[in-house]
Design an enzyme around this catalytic site. Sequence first.
Site, short mmCIF file in Angstrom:
data_model
loop_
_atom_site.label_atom_id
_atom_site.label_comp_id
_atom_site.label_asym_id
_atom_site.label_seq_id
_atom_site.Cartn_x
_atom_site.Cartn_y
_atom_site.Cartn_z
CG ASP A 34 46.89 37.66 46.33
OD1 ASP A 34 47.60 38.17 45.76
OD2 ASP A 34 46.16 37.20 45.90
CG ASN A 89 41.69 41.99 38.21
OD1 ASN A 89 41.28 42.90 39.09
ND2 ASN A 89 41.56 40.52 38.45
CB ALA A 118 36.70 35.71 41.94
CE LYS A 119 44.57 36.02 42.99
NZ LYS A 119 45.16 35.23 44.14
N GLY A 120 40.63 39.99 42.33
CA GLY A 120 40.67 41.49 42.62
C GLY A 120 41.89 42.02 42.57
#
Length: 609
Positions: free
Chosen positions: A211, A138, A157-159
């Site tokens: 994603d 992440n 940002a990323k989840g």
Amino acid sequence: MIHYPSNGAQELMPTLSYQRLQTIQPLTDEELYDKIRRTVPNKHELQVLESFLIFNKHVLKTNFYQPTKVALSFRFAPEFLPEVEYPKKPFGMFMVVGNEFRGFHIRFRDVARGGIRIVMSRNRETYSINQRQLFDENYGLASTQSLKNKDIPEGGAKGTILPSIGATPRLCFEKYVDAMIDLLIPGKTPGIKETLVDLYGQPELLFFGPDEGTADMMDWAALHARARGAENWWKSFTTGKSAQTLGGVPHDTYGMTSLSIRQYVLGIYKQLGLREKDITKVQTGGPDGDLGSNEILLSSDKTVAIIDGSGVLADPAGLNREELIRLAKLRVPVSNFDKSKLSKDGYLVKVEEQDVKLPSGEIVLDGTDFRNGAHLRFKADLFVPCGGRPEAVNISNMQALFDSEGKPHFKYIVEGANLFLTQQARLFLEKRKIIVFKDSSTNKGGVTSSSLEVLAGLALSTQEYVDLMIFKDGKPSEFYQSYVKDIQQKISENAAAEFQCIWREHSRLQGVKPRTTISDELSSTLNNLQAELESSDLFDDLPSRYGVMKKAIPKTLVDKIGLETLLKRLPETYQRALFSSWVASRFIYKYGVNASSVDFFHFARDLAK
């Protein structure tokens, strides 16, 4: 409100009531540590309890005390992350834990955007590996996203969501989103003073995108945010939404990502005085994909090979352009190519085929193996990867891109697919005089489109959004069509400006510094300048602010709503991010990465115009 099996909320309820906890006198961190140190019998237990202490000390928000919830969510101050392992400190860090999953969300600036990825595990061994690597994956994805987001308001940002073995991915996603919304909408329960613990004390906006594994879930997340009461920001909560029902702007339909890649291809042609129809090209990613189909539709070169998931299509005389366009419009793979349109030296090898004899006499034993290495065998002027596995060209196989005399298979590589080449491979190929433009520069059209999709959601009231962005009788409004054209224009402008900056800097240094390195430095310089500008007082100069905003916000939106109204509606944090990203990118693209403070003085003087 979302409904799940009853055990979800009940098992996550605190064992003590909120009222009971309020009667216990809390100890300070120092007192707690002292008590732990004097009480535990061994170092292992001390380490575990110290970890709990660090955890508690850095929690800024949590839904732990909410009577009903579907998962536990925590918002941390990320200062506890060791710098040696995580050199770039995140701005915000979230953790979500449910019965069926665990997940994280990391962002590197207050205003940031990135996709939510579901990490699936084939078996328990893979799950254990994924479990250990989830946070690092992440962190790496969010950090990489920062490079690509260099000229838009949102930082990287990323989840990530890791479902347990046998868990339903969509259920995990829905619980993850609902628990995150808990931290974004203050919750109140009758009889309890405060149910959302909020030591952060500032409003936060998160922007989610599609994603791996979540492309078809963005509509649900937006609608669920609206159902939870996020009347002001549900429209901008997710990107990649359905165009007809929720006013999203699909990248593939309008060729958003391909438009930025295209500017690099056209830039090479212009700088070197080349005619596109004379250029031979090899492409990975077929007519069934977003990038592959749009690359076919936008180009007019002589394509000699296309490699996609279905197989390998090649013709040294050039693949029939009309047939390629037909496949691209139908969005079907190369396995559907009409073989009667091939020359005597052309061929199609499908992945399921074996013992195929090529026109040259070569025997292909296995179609899948042949496909997997095909990008290393063809020769052309230009190579445009529009699909394929990450690190398809790496330190172990990059020598295969040269013939026995050391001559490269390609003169120019525009890396459309993310991470198709490793950094070592890029630098090696450039050292051997191949012109390479890396993914973080070329593949940014999609993030620009998503950014402007967010802007529309923030700027329009709910009624305006419904009237202007959502299709009526299956057709887009004039406003929607005009706004899409604005987005396409900004993508092309940004990509062309960055191409010129990289090319100019490479020429200035007489080729000593690789374009790959210049691209990385450009991203880093832009991000650093944006951060400085966000905290500066330049934004407070009203003439400069108005001058920048009028250029940064698409004309269609300004003409319809009015600049004054837009600036009243947009959150100040977002305005600062938009202002700083526009100023930083235009300044660096114009003056280069080594621009001086005097250059900035002259540039800033003209912002109000």
